[in-house]
Structures are given as structure tokens and as C-alpha cells.
Design an enzyme around this catalytic site. Sequence first.
Site, short mmCIF file in Angstrom:
data_model
loop_
_atom_site.label_atom_id
_atom_site.label_comp_id
_atom_site.label_asym_id
_atom_site.label_seq_id
_atom_site.Cartn_x
_atom_site.Cartn_y
_atom_site.Cartn_z
N SER A 202 -25.41 -7.50 28.50
CA SER A 202 -24.13 -7.82 27.88
C SER A 202 -23.81 -9.28 28.08
CB SER A 202 -23.03 -6.98 28.52
OG SER A 202 -22.83 -7.42 29.84
N LYS A 203 -22.92 -9.75 27.23
CA LYS A 203 -22.53 -11.14 27.23
C LYS A 203 -21.88 -11.53 28.57
CE LYS A 203 -20.50 -14.33 23.93
NZ LYS A 203 -21.70 -15.05 23.62
N ARG A 204 -21.22 -10.55 29.17
CA ARG A 204 -20.54 -10.85 30.43
C ARG A 204 -21.49 -11.39 31.48
NH1 ARG A 204 -18.91 -6.46 32.95
NH2 ARG A 204 -19.59 -5.14 31.25
N GLN A 205 -22.74 -10.94 31.44
CA GLN A 205 -23.67 -11.34 32.49
C GLN A 205 -24.53 -12.54 32.12
OE1 GLN A 205 -25.37 -8.61 35.01
NE2 GLN A 205 -23.86 -7.02 34.69
N GLY A 206 -24.22 -13.16 31.01
CA GLY A 206 -25.01 -14.35 30.64
C GLY A 206 -25.11 -14.47 29.14
#
Length: 478
Positions: free
Chosen positions: A251-255
Site C-alpha cells: 500500500s501507498k502508506r508504506q512507501g
Amino acid sequence: MDAPVRVRFAPSPTGYLHVGGLRTALYNYLFARKHGGTFVLRIEDTDQSRYVEGAEESLLRSLRWAGLQYDEGPDVGGKYGPYRQSERLALYQEAAEELLRAGHAYRCYRTPEELEQLREEHQKSKNPNRLDVRLPREESERRAASGMPSVVRLLVPDGETIAFEDLVRGPVAISSDIVDDQILLKSDGFPTYHLANVVDDHAMQISHVIRGEEWLPSVPKHLLLYRYLGFEPPRLAHLPLLLNSDRSKLSKRQGDVAVEDYRDKSFYPEALLNFVAFLGWNPGDDREIFSRDELVEAWSLERVNKSGAIFNLDKLAWFNQQYVRMRPDAELAEELRPHLAARNWDHFDTAYLAQVAQLMKERVTFVYEIPELAPYFFTEPTEYDADAVKKRWKPESGERLKVLSGAYSSLAEWHADELESTLQKTAETLAVGAGQLIHPTRLAVSGVGVGPSLYHLLEVLGRERCLVRIERAIESLG
Ligand code: GLU
């Protein structure tokens, strides 16, 4: 004889090319090239609500950057076009009509409020089977007569096992009882993904569908559609999910997940492609570096695995490092220029920059790190690293460097070998260990305590720069 291999990458233009999408595109590309087939790009843009301005251009730009050239597509044409679904609406409407006529689809007049309520009740009931949205016939007719808007839904049969062989996952069987009466055509006449996808895969004579595992649950609907429309379904291959290092879905949250983010961070397309190739595949031996053409040779769908692939950014950085190392020095020299120009360091010739690149390429992951790590190749050191001075510069260092500098100024050849032997000899004459000259010399010419091999550093900097810098350090540090 088997039908010719035709595969497609079918992104929806809802933003940017996701790294997962890049992997799908790459595997399709490789499969096509491996089998002498055709790689098609189809833009699935029928969901008006998710349309994002500029997204198609961004997708094409990313594919071009990655070097994944398709044989047919919206901007290159081909005999199965148009390649944008929004330009093919009549085909989907015809297919929906045909399904309605044959009784495999029905018009659904449920209101959004009703559906919401049905959904809630269904959730509470914990019934594992499909949510039944069908209306009694008379009610349906009444609503039709009153001119209520409708959608077209697939009439999914009860009690059937829908089985197929996935080329990656093996045999899959799903009960039709859990398959929803999928909307095929919305009230605005636009098809949903499912109808358009099946109609086009058939119309474009797609032989193999290779796509992410998130589409696996859609397969039963698609197989019913193929059957009802009298089409032969393509072979199916679902690629493993991409996971964060904690095994959650990428996911975008992690990179970063957009290909353009990696381009903007100066990753080489070859490195990203090589890295992405390994997300769900490996060659079965310990080779890791593959050019695109080498992947065409080595890659096979049979070796794609089922289990989720961890997206490991350290590994991506490692690949980039390997590609920096493999780059010819003269190319690295050209890549260096814009980074130097940004600092107004732009009067260096290519031969000099290539020598710098050769010395530094083992020590960096990106070319732009060279001027960050070693500004002393491009500008005079104006300060000396305080820790290095404390550790390396002794009260006698100035006197010793004067002797070394004298020996260096009379050298016939300014080469690493001579520089080394002269330093060794000088250390012997001074009756000190070589380190007593090496470390202060490095500090004097570079301003810092670490860097590439000292003698090569001196050679590349050249006699004049070195002697001037040594003199200046003696003055400043005493
Ligand atoms: N348009 C779908 C997507 O955005 C395509 C899925 C498929 O390949 O069937 O991923």
C-alpha cells in the site's frame, strides 16, 4: 495448432502506473516475446466516476520509460482497435442485449436505497451465499412500465460448480451460489469492467489473460459470460499479490507504489524492471541480473509462484547499485553532468568525469550521490572534517606532508603506482608508518576522512590540484 499468442495489459486510467501494474505489463510482455506473440495495450476507461484527467498519458509515459513496447494500443493502432473501451460502447451494449434475449441477464430496477438495505440485512444474516436482489416478475414489470431506471445484471445459476485450471494457481473451483448477479451494464449505458473485459478479450482474440490475483474472484462471472456469449475463454494466469515486508498488501502508506515515483527518485528503468521481474518469479538458480532480453530467454509462466511476493526496497536499491556498476564510465559521466550543473560545477571534460565515475561507482546507489559523497572532485575543499582532523592530523603532519609534497612535485609520472611507492619511500625516510602520511594526505586533498583508494584519488585529481591542496591544508591545519 494452438491459436497465436495474444496477451494484453488492460489498465484503468485512474491515476498512475502502480508497480504491481508494471509487473503485470512486464510478464505479459515477456510471455508475448517468448512465444512470438503480440502484446496489446487496452485502456479500460468505462468507469466514468473513476476517470482521472491525464492518467492515460501517465500510464503510457511510464510504460515507455520502462521500455515495455506494446504491438497494438491506443497510440500505435492495430487491427483490433479501437483500444480504448470508451470508444467501443456499442459492442458491450450488443452483448448485453444478446444476454437479455437469451435469458442469461435481466434488467434490475432496484433503487440504491433498497440495495443498501438488502446488503445490510444480508450482512447481518451471515448467509454465505449471494445477496439475492431479484424482484418478483410483476414488480419488475410494474417498475419498467413506470419508466424507472435499470441496470442489466448477469443471471447467475444456482448450485453450479465453476471450475477452471489457472496456469499459476492450478485447479480452482468456486460455487456459483456465492457469485453475485453482477451488474453488466449500468443505467447510463456504460458497461462494467466484467462485461467489457470479456467482450474485448474475445474481440481482440486474447489467448492468455495474465493479471493480478485480485481478479481471481471475478473469474466465475467471466466464465459464465464466455459461455453465454458462445465464446471460447482464454487461458488464465493469476499473479501473486505484492506484499509489504510485514506481509500486508502493498500500500501507498508504506512507501511509493507509482512507477513515476521511482523514476523521479532516479532509479534506472532496467533496475526497476529487473527487480519487478523477481516479484513472483525466479530463474531457479542464483542469477539475479537480467536485461529485458535475458528475461525473455529465462522467464517462464511455469516458474511463477503462487505465494505473495514481498516488495523489498533494499533489494531494489541493490539492483540499482548493480546497474550503476555495470554502466560504462563515459555514460555515467554524462549522467553526472546535470547534477553538477545544478551546483554550478560545469566545466569538467568527459574524460575527467569518467575517471571520477570509475572511482566512485562502487560506492553509490545513484549517480547523484557522487557529488554529494565526493564534492572534492569538483570543488576545492573549504573546510576539513573536524572528527577526521582530530583523529588524523598530528602536530607533525604539516612537516611530513611538506616532505611528501616535495617528493611528489618531482615525480615524472603522476600515476597511482608511483604515488604509492613514493609515499611508502617517504614514510621510510621519515621513519613513520605509511598511515602517518596516507590519512593527512587524504584529509588535505578531500577535506574528509573516507573515500576511494587514495592513490587513485590523487591520480584523478591531478598533480596541480593535489599540490595546491596539500599546501593549503598545511597552512590551515598547521
Ligand atoms: N482494468 C483492470 C485493471 O485495472 C484489468 C484487469 C484484467 O486484466 O482483467 O486492472
